[in-house]
Motif scaffolding. Structure first.
Motif, short mmCIF file in Angstrom:
data_model
loop_
_atom_site.label_atom_id
_atom_site.label_comp_id
_atom_site.label_asym_id
_atom_site.label_seq_id
_atom_site.Cartn_x
_atom_site.Cartn_y
_atom_site.Cartn_z
N LEU A 294 39.97 23.88 44.66
CA LEU A 294 41.02 23.54 43.71
C LEU A 294 42.37 23.99 44.27
O LEU A 294 42.51 25.13 44.72
CB LEU A 294 40.76 24.23 42.37
N TRP A 295 43.35 23.10 44.23
CA TRP A 295 44.70 23.36 44.72
C TRP A 295 45.70 22.96 43.66
O TRP A 295 45.43 22.08 42.84
CB TRP A 295 44.97 22.53 45.98
N GLY A 296 46.87 23.59 43.63
CA GLY A 296 47.91 23.23 42.67
C GLY A 296 49.29 23.46 43.24
O GLY A 296 49.47 24.23 44.18
N TRP A 297 50.28 22.76 42.66
CA TRP A 297 51.68 22.98 43.02
C TRP A 297 52.56 22.49 41.89
O TRP A 297 52.14 21.77 41.01
CB TRP A 297 52.04 22.32 44.36
N ASN B 5 55.46 27.08 37.72
CA ASN B 5 54.50 28.18 37.66
C ASN B 5 55.00 29.30 36.75
O ASN B 5 54.67 30.45 36.95
CB ASN B 5 54.25 28.70 39.09
N ALA B 6 55.80 28.98 35.75
CA ALA B 6 56.43 29.99 34.90
C ALA B 6 55.41 30.86 34.17
O ALA B 6 55.70 32.00 33.82
CB ALA B 6 57.37 29.32 33.90
N TRP B 7 54.23 30.35 33.92
CA TRP B 7 53.20 31.09 33.20
C TRP B 7 52.07 31.56 34.13
O TRP B 7 51.02 31.96 33.68
CB TRP B 7 52.62 30.22 32.08
N GLY B 8 52.28 31.44 35.44
CA GLY B 8 51.26 31.86 36.39
C GLY B 8 50.14 30.86 36.58
O GLY B 8 49.09 31.20 37.12
N GLN B 9 50.36 29.63 36.15
CA GLN B 9 49.29 28.63 36.14
C GLN B 9 48.88 28.13 37.53
O GLN B 9 47.94 27.36 37.63
CB GLN B 9 49.64 27.47 35.21
N LEU B 10 49.52 28.59 38.60
CA LEU B 10 49.05 28.25 39.95
C LEU B 10 48.03 29.27 40.45
O LEU B 10 47.40 29.06 41.49
CB LEU B 10 50.22 28.17 40.93
N GLY B 11 47.86 30.36 39.72
CA GLY B 11 46.81 31.32 40.04
C GLY B 11 47.02 32.12 41.30
O GLY B 11 46.10 32.74 41.81
N ASN B 12 48.26 32.16 41.81
CA ASN B 12 48.53 32.88 43.05
C ASN B 12 49.13 34.26 42.82
O ASN B 12 49.65 34.87 43.74
CB ASN B 12 49.43 32.06 43.97
N GLY B 13 49.08 34.76 41.59
CA GLY B 13 49.55 36.10 41.28
C GLY B 13 51.05 36.21 41.03
O GLY B 13 51.56 37.31 40.85
N THR B 14 51.75 35.06 41.01
CA THR B 14 53.19 35.07 40.81
C THR B 14 53.57 34.08 39.71
O THR B 14 52.72 33.38 39.16
CB THR B 14 53.96 34.66 42.09
N THR B 15 54.86 34.01 39.43
CA THR B 15 55.41 32.97 38.55
C THR B 15 56.41 32.12 39.34
O THR B 15 57.27 31.46 38.75
CB THR B 15 56.08 33.58 37.31
N ALA C 208 57.48 28.95 41.44
CA ALA C 208 57.08 27.55 41.63
C ALA C 208 56.79 27.29 43.11
O ALA C 208 57.27 28.00 43.99
CB ALA C 208 58.19 26.63 41.15
N SER C 209 56.00 26.26 43.37
CA SER C 209 55.66 25.90 44.74
C SER C 209 55.78 24.40 44.95
O SER C 209 55.26 23.62 44.16
CB SER C 209 54.24 26.35 45.07
N LYS C 210 56.44 24.02 46.03
CA LYS C 210 56.53 22.60 46.41
C LYS C 210 55.37 22.21 47.31
O LYS C 210 55.15 21.04 47.57
CB LYS C 210 57.85 22.33 47.13
N GLU C 211 54.63 23.20 47.78
CA GLU C 211 53.48 22.98 48.66
C GLU C 211 52.20 23.34 47.91
O GLU C 211 52.20 24.26 47.09
CB GLU C 211 53.59 23.86 49.91
N PRO C 212 51.09 22.65 48.19
CA PRO C 212 49.83 22.99 47.53
C PRO C 212 49.40 24.44 47.82
O PRO C 212 49.52 24.92 48.93
CB PRO C 212 48.84 22.00 48.16
N VAL C 213 48.91 25.10 46.77
CA VAL C 213 48.42 26.48 46.84
C VAL C 213 46.94 26.44 46.50
O VAL C 213 46.54 25.89 45.47
CB VAL C 213 49.17 27.36 45.80
#
Length: 122
Positions: free
Chosen positions: A28-31, A34-44, A46-51
């Motif tokens: 599973l990847w996301g980008w 990410n204001a609510w941490g919904q990318l799951g990478n431990g931060t808030t 945003a990402s323009k690249e898949p995480v």
């Protein structure tokens, strides 16, 4: 513009501000936002690249600022604003009423019959 190879399925939050994909290897990847941490990478941040978020993912359910995903082991994990999900009769791991923002995936639903409700049609 090509973002990723080997895409099996695509999901997005309302308005398409956060995008999720399951690749052919079931990762599973996301980008996006990410204001609510919904990318799951431990931060808030945003990402323009898949995480990369998780492995062995069968399906995804997005709801507001949260994402829930079902693994092939039959466990539902959640990230983001988990307080917005209200599934009557669900049995959760721990007291989810105390949860607000979750920045890394946490297992949340252990009641297998409720999976049919949450992930019907996926």
């Amino acid at each position: 513009m090509k973002i990723c190879d080997d895409v099996k399925s695509v999901y997005s939050t309302g308005g398409g501000v956060t995008i999720y994909i399951i690749k052919s290897d079931d990762s599973l990847w996301g980008w996006g936002k990410n204001a609510w941490g919904q990318l799951g990478n431990g931060t808030t941040t945003a990402s323009k690249e898949p995480v990369k978020i998780f492995d062995n993912v069968k399906s995804v359910y997005t709801f507001h600022q949260a994402v829930y995903f079902l693994t092939y082991e039959g466990i539902v994990y959640g990230i983001g604003d988990l307080n917005v999900l209200d599934v009557p009769g669900a049995k959760f791991w721990g007291d989810m009423s105390l949860v607000d923002k979750v920045y890394t995936p946490v297992p949340i639903i252990k009641d297998i019959p409720i999976l049919n409700t949450l992930f019907s049609g996926y």
